[in-house]
Motif scaffolding. Sequence first.
Motif, PDB file in Angstrom:
ATOM      1  N   ARG A 303      41.499  12.287  45.571  1.00 40.84           N
ATOM      2  CA  ARG A 303      40.660  13.188  46.450  1.00 40.84           C
ATOM      3  C   ARG A 303      39.705  14.120  45.873  1.00 40.84           C
ATOM      4  N   LYS A 304      40.045  14.818  45.015  1.00 42.67           N
ATOM      5  CA  LYS A 304      39.389  16.007  44.281  1.00 42.67           C
ATOM      6  C   LYS A 304      38.066  15.513  43.638  1.00 42.67           C
ATOM      7  N   PHE A 305      38.155  14.184  43.447  1.00 40.91           N
ATOM      8  CA  PHE A 305      36.931  13.822  43.224  1.00 40.91           C
ATOM      9  C   PHE A 305      35.793  13.748  44.057  1.00 40.91           C
ATOM     10  N   PHE A 306      36.282  13.596  45.267  1.00 44.86           N
ATOM     11  CA  PHE A 306      35.006  13.737  46.325  1.00 44.86           C
ATOM     12  C   PHE A 306      34.371  15.158  46.347  1.00 44.86           C
ATOM     13  N   PHE A 307      35.215  16.173  45.766  1.00 39.66           N
ATOM     14  CA  PHE A 307      35.005  17.493  45.794  1.00 39.66           C
ATOM     15  C   PHE A 307      34.599  18.171  44.465  1.00 39.66           C
ATOM     16  N   TRP A 308      34.068  17.283  43.542  1.00 43.11           N
ATOM     17  CA  TRP A 308      33.828  17.585  42.219  1.00 43.11           C
ATOM     18  C   TRP A 308      33.194  18.796  42.009  1.00 43.11           C
ATOM     19  N   LYS A 310      33.323  21.461  43.623  1.00 40.84           N
ATOM     20  CA  LYS A 310      33.884  22.959  43.762  1.00 40.84           C
ATOM     21  C   LYS A 310      34.617  23.434  42.423  1.00 40.84           C
ATOM     22  N   PRO A 311      33.992  24.621  42.119  1.00 42.79           N
ATOM     23  CA  PRO A 311      34.520  25.280  40.875  1.00 42.79           C
ATOM     24  C   PRO A 311      36.053  24.865  40.553  1.00 42.79           C
ATOM     25  N   GLU A 312      36.878  25.199  41.652  1.00 45.47           N
ATOM     26  CA  GLU A 312      38.403  25.006  41.301  1.00 45.47           C
ATOM     27  C   GLU A 312      38.620  23.600  40.856  1.00 45.47           C
ATOM     28  N   ASN A 313      37.852  22.447  41.072  1.00 45.76           N
ATOM     29  CA  ASN A 313      38.395  21.311  40.644  1.00 45.76           C
ATOM     30  C   ASN A 313      37.778  20.888  39.464  1.00 45.76           C
ATOM     31  N   ARG A 314      36.889  21.802  38.887  1.00 47.59           N
ATOM     32  CA  ARG A 314      36.055  21.321  37.700  1.00 47.59           C
ATOM     33  C   ARG A 314      37.021  21.064  36.309  1.00 47.59           C
ATOM     34  N   ASN A 315      37.803  21.851  35.921  1.00 49.29           N
ATOM     35  CA  ASN A 315      38.554  21.876  34.760  1.00 49.29           C
ATOM     36  C   ASN A 315      39.346  20.529  34.848  1.00 49.29           C
ATOM     37  N   PHE A 334      28.807  16.811  35.506  1.00 51.05           N
ATOM     38  CA  PHE A 334      28.984  18.419  34.953  1.00 51.05           C
ATOM     39  C   PHE A 334      27.948  18.765  33.976  1.00 51.05           C
ATOM     40  N   GLY A 335      27.210  17.780  33.724  1.00 48.89           N
ATOM     41  CA  GLY A 335      26.076  18.171  32.742  1.00 48.89           C
ATOM     42  C   GLY A 335      26.557  18.415  31.330  1.00 48.89           C
TER      43      GLY A 335
END
Length: 337
Positions: A303-308, A310-315, A334-335
Amino acid sequence: MTTNELDSYYTLPFTRLPHPRYQKKGPIPAYEMIRHSVNTHRGCFGGCTFCTISAHQGKFIASRSEESVLAEVKEVTQMADFKGYISDIGGPSANMYKMEGKHLVMCQACRRPSCIFPDICTNLDTDHRGMTSLYRKVAAVPGVKKAFVSSGIRYDIIFHKTRDEKINKGNEEYLENVIVNHVSGRLKVAPEHTADKVLEIMRKPSFDIFFKLKRFFDRVNAANGLRQQLIPYFISSHPGSTNAEMAELAAETKGLDFKLEQVQDFTPTPMTLATVIYYSGYHPYTLEKISTAREANKKLTQRKFFFWYKPENRNELIGELRKMNRPDLEKKLFGKK
Ligand code: SF4
Protein backbone atom coordinates in the motif's frame (compact mmCIF):
# COMPACT_ATOMS: atom_id res chain seq x y z
CA MET A 1 -34.39 -10.36 -16.87
CA THR A 2 -36.19 -8.66 -19.75
CA THR A 3 -36.51 -4.92 -20.25
CA ASN A 4 -40.23 -5.14 -19.48
CA GLU A 5 -39.59 -6.99 -16.22
CA LEU A 6 -36.92 -4.53 -15.17
CA ASP A 7 -39.08 -1.54 -16.11
CA SER A 8 -41.95 -2.96 -14.06
CA TYR A 9 -39.81 -2.85 -10.86
CA TYR A 10 -39.18 0.82 -11.40
CA THR A 11 -42.91 1.53 -11.45
CA LEU A 12 -43.17 0.33 -7.83
CA PRO A 13 -43.78 3.09 -5.27
CA PHE A 14 -40.25 3.40 -3.85
CA THR A 15 -39.85 6.25 -1.35
CA ARG A 16 -36.23 6.96 -2.45
CA LEU A 17 -35.39 7.25 1.26
CA PRO A 18 -33.14 5.16 3.52
CA HIS A 19 -34.81 2.73 5.90
CA PRO A 20 -36.27 4.71 8.85
CA ARG A 21 -33.88 2.89 11.20
CA TYR A 22 -30.93 4.58 9.49
CA GLN A 23 -32.55 7.95 8.98
CA LYS A 24 -32.26 8.70 12.72
CA LYS A 25 -28.49 8.30 12.66
CA GLY A 26 -27.77 11.41 10.59
CA PRO A 27 -26.49 11.75 7.02
CA ILE A 28 -25.55 8.49 5.29
CA PRO A 29 -22.65 9.16 2.86
CA ALA A 30 -23.65 6.36 0.46
CA TYR A 31 -27.22 7.66 0.34
CA GLU A 32 -26.07 11.24 -0.27
CA MET A 33 -24.21 9.92 -3.29
CA ILE A 34 -27.11 7.97 -4.82
CA ARG A 35 -30.24 9.89 -3.84
CA HIS A 36 -30.36 11.73 -7.18
CA SER A 37 -28.91 8.95 -9.31
CA VAL A 38 -30.67 6.79 -11.88
CA ASN A 39 -29.79 3.21 -12.66
CA THR A 40 -29.98 2.31 -16.35
CA HIS A 41 -29.12 -1.39 -16.27
CA ARG A 42 -28.01 -4.39 -14.20
CA GLY A 43 -25.24 -6.94 -14.79
CA CYS A 44 -21.67 -6.79 -16.04
CA PHE A 45 -19.85 -8.87 -18.64
CA GLY A 46 -16.38 -7.68 -17.56
CA GLY A 47 -15.75 -10.74 -15.40
CA CYS A 48 -13.04 -9.10 -13.23
CA THR A 49 -11.81 -11.86 -10.94
CA PHE A 50 -12.02 -9.77 -7.73
CA CYS A 51 -15.60 -8.59 -8.32
CA THR A 52 -18.91 -10.27 -7.50
CA ILE A 53 -21.22 -8.23 -9.72
CA SER A 54 -21.50 -10.90 -12.39
CA ALA A 55 -22.20 -13.48 -9.65
CA HIS A 56 -25.12 -11.57 -8.12
CA GLN A 57 -26.43 -9.48 -11.05
CA GLY A 58 -25.40 -11.76 -13.91
CA LYS A 59 -23.07 -11.56 -16.87
CA PHE A 60 -25.86 -10.64 -19.26
CA ILE A 61 -26.99 -7.04 -19.17
CA ALA A 62 -30.62 -6.30 -18.32
CA SER A 63 -31.42 -2.77 -19.46
CA ARG A 64 -34.33 -0.47 -18.74
CA SER A 65 -36.13 1.18 -21.62
CA GLU A 66 -35.35 4.82 -22.35
CA GLU A 67 -38.92 5.69 -21.34
CA SER A 68 -38.47 4.08 -17.93
CA VAL A 69 -35.13 5.87 -17.33
CA LEU A 70 -36.54 9.23 -18.42
CA ALA A 71 -39.65 8.77 -16.26
CA GLU A 72 -37.41 8.28 -13.22
CA VAL A 73 -35.28 11.30 -14.14
CA LYS A 74 -38.48 13.37 -14.22
CA GLU A 75 -39.42 11.97 -10.79
CA VAL A 76 -36.01 12.93 -9.40
CA THR A 77 -36.43 16.50 -10.69
CA GLN A 78 -39.59 16.72 -8.56
CA MET A 79 -37.77 15.80 -5.32
CA ALA A 80 -37.83 18.66 -2.80
CA ASP A 81 -34.05 18.68 -2.37
CA PHE A 82 -33.16 18.36 -6.08
CA LYS A 83 -30.94 21.21 -7.24
CA GLY A 84 -30.65 20.25 -10.91
CA TYR A 85 -27.86 17.69 -10.74
CA ILE A 86 -28.35 13.99 -11.49
CA SER A 87 -25.40 12.47 -9.63
CA ASP A 88 -25.14 9.39 -11.85
CA ILE A 89 -26.78 7.81 -14.87
CA GLY A 90 -25.18 4.41 -14.74
CA GLY A 91 -24.93 0.80 -13.75
CA PRO A 92 -22.18 -1.54 -12.56
CA SER A 93 -20.17 -0.34 -15.58
CA ALA A 94 -21.71 2.81 -17.01
CA ASN A 95 -21.15 1.99 -20.67
CA MET A 96 -22.74 -1.45 -20.92
CA TYR A 97 -26.30 -0.15 -21.28
CA LYS A 98 -28.19 -2.30 -23.81
CA MET A 99 -25.01 -4.14 -24.81
CA GLU A 100 -25.35 -7.77 -25.77
CA GLY A 101 -24.20 -10.34 -28.28
CA LYS A 102 -25.07 -9.79 -31.93
CA HIS A 103 -26.14 -13.43 -32.17
CA LEU A 104 -27.76 -14.37 -28.88
CA VAL A 105 -27.79 -18.04 -29.77
CA MET A 106 -23.97 -17.95 -29.54
CA CYS A 107 -24.17 -16.29 -26.12
CA GLN A 108 -26.52 -18.99 -24.85
CA ALA A 109 -23.85 -21.62 -25.48
CA CYS A 110 -20.93 -19.46 -24.38
CA ARG A 111 -18.71 -20.41 -21.43
CA ARG A 112 -16.45 -17.36 -21.39
CA PRO A 113 -16.48 -15.66 -17.97
CA SER A 114 -15.80 -12.30 -19.65
CA CYS A 115 -16.99 -10.90 -22.98
CA ILE A 116 -14.07 -8.44 -23.03
CA PHE A 117 -11.07 -10.37 -21.69
CA PRO A 118 -8.59 -11.58 -22.94
CA ASP A 119 -10.00 -9.83 -26.00
CA ILE A 120 -13.29 -8.24 -26.93
CA CYS A 121 -15.57 -10.93 -28.32
CA THR A 122 -16.34 -10.40 -31.99
CA ASN A 123 -19.96 -11.28 -31.22
CA LEU A 124 -20.30 -8.41 -28.72
CA ASP A 125 -22.11 -5.36 -30.08
CA THR A 126 -20.00 -2.48 -28.70
CA ASP A 127 -21.99 0.35 -30.27
CA HIS A 128 -22.21 3.29 -27.80
CA ARG A 129 -24.43 5.56 -29.90
CA GLY A 130 -27.62 4.55 -28.07
CA MET A 131 -26.06 5.65 -24.78
CA THR A 132 -25.06 9.03 -26.18
CA SER A 133 -28.63 9.48 -27.33
CA LEU A 134 -30.00 8.51 -23.89
CA TYR A 135 -27.63 10.92 -22.07
CA ARG A 136 -28.74 13.76 -24.36
CA LYS A 137 -32.39 13.02 -23.60
CA VAL A 138 -31.68 12.90 -19.85
CA ALA A 139 -29.79 16.22 -20.04
CA ALA A 140 -32.76 17.77 -21.88
CA VAL A 141 -35.32 16.89 -19.17
CA PRO A 142 -36.67 20.18 -17.75
CA GLY A 143 -35.04 20.91 -14.40
CA VAL A 144 -31.83 18.99 -15.15
CA LYS A 145 -28.83 21.33 -15.19
CA LYS A 146 -26.29 18.56 -15.47
CA ALA A 147 -26.41 14.76 -15.50
CA PHE A 148 -23.19 13.12 -14.42
CA VAL A 149 -21.87 9.70 -15.36
CA SER A 150 -20.14 8.66 -12.15
CA SER A 151 -20.24 4.88 -12.55
CA GLY A 152 -17.04 3.31 -13.86
CA ILE A 153 -16.46 3.41 -17.61
CA ARG A 154 -14.83 0.47 -19.43
CA TYR A 155 -12.67 2.52 -21.79
CA ASP A 156 -11.24 -0.64 -23.38
CA ILE A 157 -14.65 -1.25 -25.01
CA ILE A 158 -14.74 2.32 -26.30
CA PHE A 159 -11.29 2.14 -27.91
CA HIS A 160 -11.84 -1.32 -29.35
CA LYS A 161 -11.80 -1.04 -33.13
CA THR A 162 -14.67 -2.79 -34.89
CA ARG A 163 -14.94 -3.25 -38.64
CA ASP A 164 -17.64 -0.58 -38.72
CA GLU A 165 -16.12 2.90 -38.85
CA LYS A 166 -19.46 4.46 -37.85
CA ILE A 167 -19.41 2.50 -34.59
CA ASN A 168 -15.75 3.38 -33.95
CA LYS A 169 -16.49 7.08 -34.48
CA GLY A 170 -19.66 6.87 -32.39
CA ASN A 171 -17.76 5.25 -29.54
CA GLU A 172 -15.18 8.05 -29.43
CA GLU A 173 -18.00 10.59 -29.66
CA TYR A 174 -19.59 8.89 -26.63
CA LEU A 175 -16.41 9.36 -24.61
CA GLU A 176 -15.98 12.93 -25.79
CA ASN A 177 -19.57 13.74 -24.83
CA VAL A 178 -19.06 12.17 -21.39
CA ILE A 179 -15.87 14.19 -20.81
CA VAL A 180 -17.38 17.48 -21.97
CA ASN A 181 -20.92 17.20 -20.59
CA HIS A 182 -21.16 14.48 -17.95
CA VAL A 183 -18.07 14.70 -15.74
CA SER A 184 -18.14 16.62 -12.48
CA GLY A 185 -14.50 17.72 -12.79
CA ARG A 186 -13.01 14.27 -12.18
CA LEU A 187 -13.38 11.24 -14.40
CA LYS A 188 -12.81 8.13 -12.32
CA VAL A 189 -11.63 5.00 -14.08
CA ALA A 190 -10.28 1.71 -12.80
CA PRO A 191 -7.17 0.33 -14.49
CA GLU A 192 -6.63 -1.46 -11.10
CA HIS A 193 -2.94 -2.19 -11.76
CA THR A 194 -0.18 -1.47 -14.26
CA ALA A 195 1.62 -4.83 -14.35
CA ASP A 196 0.48 -7.20 -17.10
CA LYS A 197 1.08 -10.21 -14.86
CA VAL A 198 -1.40 -8.93 -12.26
CA LEU A 199 -3.84 -7.54 -14.82
CA GLU A 200 -4.05 -10.94 -16.43
CA ILE A 201 -5.00 -12.54 -13.11
CA MET A 202 -7.58 -9.77 -12.62
CA ARG A 203 -8.94 -10.22 -16.17
CA LYS A 204 -8.22 -6.59 -16.86
CA PRO A 205 -6.78 -5.14 -20.09
CA SER A 206 -3.21 -3.93 -20.53
CA PHE A 207 -2.28 -0.60 -18.96
CA ASP A 208 -1.34 0.61 -22.46
CA ILE A 209 -5.03 1.42 -23.02
CA PHE A 210 -4.93 3.77 -20.04
CA PHE A 211 -2.22 5.81 -21.81
CA LYS A 212 -4.56 6.08 -24.78
CA LEU A 213 -7.37 7.24 -22.50
CA LYS A 214 -5.09 9.82 -20.86
CA ARG A 215 -4.11 11.30 -24.25
CA PHE A 216 -7.76 11.38 -25.37
CA PHE A 217 -8.91 12.94 -22.08
CA ASP A 218 -6.20 15.62 -22.15
CA ARG A 219 -6.92 16.44 -25.79
CA VAL A 220 -10.69 16.78 -25.26
CA ASN A 221 -10.19 18.92 -22.16
CA ALA A 222 -7.70 21.20 -23.95
CA ALA A 223 -9.99 21.57 -26.97
CA ASN A 224 -12.90 22.56 -24.73
CA GLY A 225 -11.03 24.80 -22.31
CA LEU A 226 -11.69 22.39 -19.42
CA ARG A 227 -9.36 21.64 -16.51
CA GLN A 228 -10.67 18.27 -15.35
CA GLN A 229 -8.77 15.46 -13.71
CA LEU A 230 -8.50 11.81 -14.60
CA ILE A 231 -8.57 9.73 -11.41
CA PRO A 232 -7.34 6.14 -11.73
CA TYR A 233 -8.27 3.50 -9.14
CA PHE A 234 -5.75 0.83 -8.18
CA ILE A 235 -5.68 -2.25 -5.94
CA SER A 236 -2.67 -3.36 -3.89
CA SER A 237 -1.98 -6.91 -2.64
CA HIS A 238 -4.17 -8.50 -5.30
CA PRO A 239 -3.10 -12.12 -5.88
CA GLY A 240 -0.02 -12.00 -8.10
CA SER A 241 1.00 -8.51 -6.96
CA THR A 242 4.32 -8.34 -5.11
CA ASN A 243 6.42 -5.36 -4.03
CA ALA A 244 8.12 -5.48 -7.45
CA GLU A 245 4.82 -4.94 -9.30
CA MET A 246 3.81 -2.24 -6.82
CA ALA A 247 7.13 -0.43 -7.30
CA GLU A 248 6.60 -0.54 -11.04
CA LEU A 249 3.06 0.77 -10.57
CA ALA A 250 4.44 3.66 -8.50
CA ALA A 251 7.06 4.51 -11.14
CA GLU A 252 4.59 4.21 -14.00
CA THR A 253 2.01 6.48 -12.38
CA LYS A 254 4.69 8.96 -11.25
CA GLY A 255 5.74 9.15 -14.91
CA LEU A 256 2.16 10.22 -15.70
CA ASP A 257 2.29 12.90 -12.95
CA PHE A 258 -0.26 11.17 -10.74
CA LYS A 259 -0.20 11.35 -6.98
CA LEU A 260 -2.63 8.56 -6.25
CA GLU A 261 -5.57 8.94 -3.91
CA GLN A 262 -8.21 6.41 -5.00
CA VAL A 263 -6.69 3.13 -3.94
CA GLN A 264 -7.74 0.09 -2.02
CA ASP A 265 -6.22 -3.00 -0.54
CA PHE A 266 -7.46 -6.31 -1.94
CA THR A 267 -10.34 -7.69 0.14
CA PRO A 268 -11.21 -11.36 -0.36
CA THR A 269 -14.84 -11.55 -1.44
CA PRO A 270 -16.93 -14.73 -1.60
CA MET A 271 -17.65 -16.23 -5.03
CA THR A 272 -14.65 -14.68 -6.77
CA LEU A 273 -11.76 -16.34 -8.55
CA ALA A 274 -9.26 -13.93 -6.95
CA THR A 275 -10.38 -15.10 -3.52
CA VAL A 276 -9.88 -18.74 -4.46
CA ILE A 277 -6.31 -17.82 -5.42
CA TYR A 278 -5.88 -15.78 -2.24
CA TYR A 279 -6.84 -18.71 -0.01
CA SER A 280 -5.35 -21.60 -1.96
CA GLY A 281 -2.21 -19.93 -3.33
CA TYR A 282 -2.92 -21.48 -6.74
CA HIS A 283 -4.69 -20.38 -9.87
CA PRO A 284 -7.44 -23.00 -10.15
CA TYR A 285 -7.49 -22.90 -13.97
CA THR A 286 -3.76 -23.46 -14.46
CA LEU A 287 -2.67 -24.80 -11.05
CA GLU A 288 0.15 -22.25 -11.20
CA LYS A 289 1.40 -21.13 -7.80
CA ILE A 290 0.52 -17.46 -7.29
CA SER A 291 2.13 -15.43 -4.53
CA THR A 292 -0.21 -13.25 -2.49
CA ALA A 293 0.46 -10.83 0.36
CA ARG A 294 -1.68 -11.96 3.27
CA GLU A 295 0.13 -10.66 6.34
CA ALA A 296 -0.78 -7.17 7.53
CA ASN A 297 2.82 -5.86 7.32
CA LYS A 298 3.26 -7.13 3.74
CA LYS A 299 -0.05 -5.63 2.68
CA LEU A 300 0.91 -2.33 4.29
CA THR A 301 4.22 -2.20 2.40
CA GLN A 302 2.41 -2.77 -0.90
CA ARG A 303 0.00 0.00 0.00
CA LYS A 304 2.83 2.38 0.82
CA PHE A 305 4.06 2.18 -2.78
CA PHE A 306 0.92 4.11 -3.77
CA PHE A 307 2.12 6.89 -1.48
CA TRP A 308 5.80 6.85 -2.40
CA TYR A 309 5.75 10.68 -2.36
CA LYS A 310 5.02 10.89 1.36
CA PRO A 311 8.25 11.64 3.27
CA GLU A 312 7.39 9.12 6.00
CA ASN A 313 7.40 6.24 3.45
CA ARG A 314 10.62 7.15 1.67
CA ASN A 315 13.22 5.25 3.74
CA GLU A 316 11.20 2.06 3.97
CA LEU A 317 10.50 2.01 0.24
CA ILE A 318 14.14 2.72 -0.64
CA GLY A 319 15.05 -0.23 1.62
CA GLU A 320 12.56 -2.46 -0.20
CA LEU A 321 13.86 -1.39 -3.63
CA ARG A 322 17.43 -2.15 -2.53
CA LYS A 323 16.37 -5.61 -1.29
CA MET A 324 14.88 -6.17 -4.75
CA ASN A 325 18.03 -4.78 -6.38
CA ARG A 326 16.02 -2.28 -8.41
CA PRO A 327 18.23 0.85 -8.67
CA ASP A 328 16.32 1.74 -11.84
CA LEU A 329 13.06 2.10 -9.91
CA GLU A 330 14.81 3.85 -7.01
CA LYS A 331 16.10 6.40 -9.48
CA LYS A 332 12.70 6.85 -11.08
CA LEU A 333 10.90 7.27 -7.74
CA PHE A 334 13.45 9.03 -5.60
CA GLY A 335 15.98 10.40 -8.08
CA LYS A 336 18.93 8.40 -6.75
CA LYS A 337 20.86 5.38 -7.89
S1 SF4 B 1 -20.53 -15.07 -27.27
FE1 SF4 B 1 -19.28 -13.29 -26.89
S2 SF4 B 1 -20.77 -11.67 -26.44
FE2 SF4 B 1 -21.86 -13.63 -26.20
S3 SF4 B 1 -21.62 -14.15 -24.02
FE3 SF4 B 1 -19.93 -15.14 -25.11
S4 SF4 B 1 -18.23 -13.69 -24.93
FE4 SF4 B 1 -20.12 -12.56 -24.48
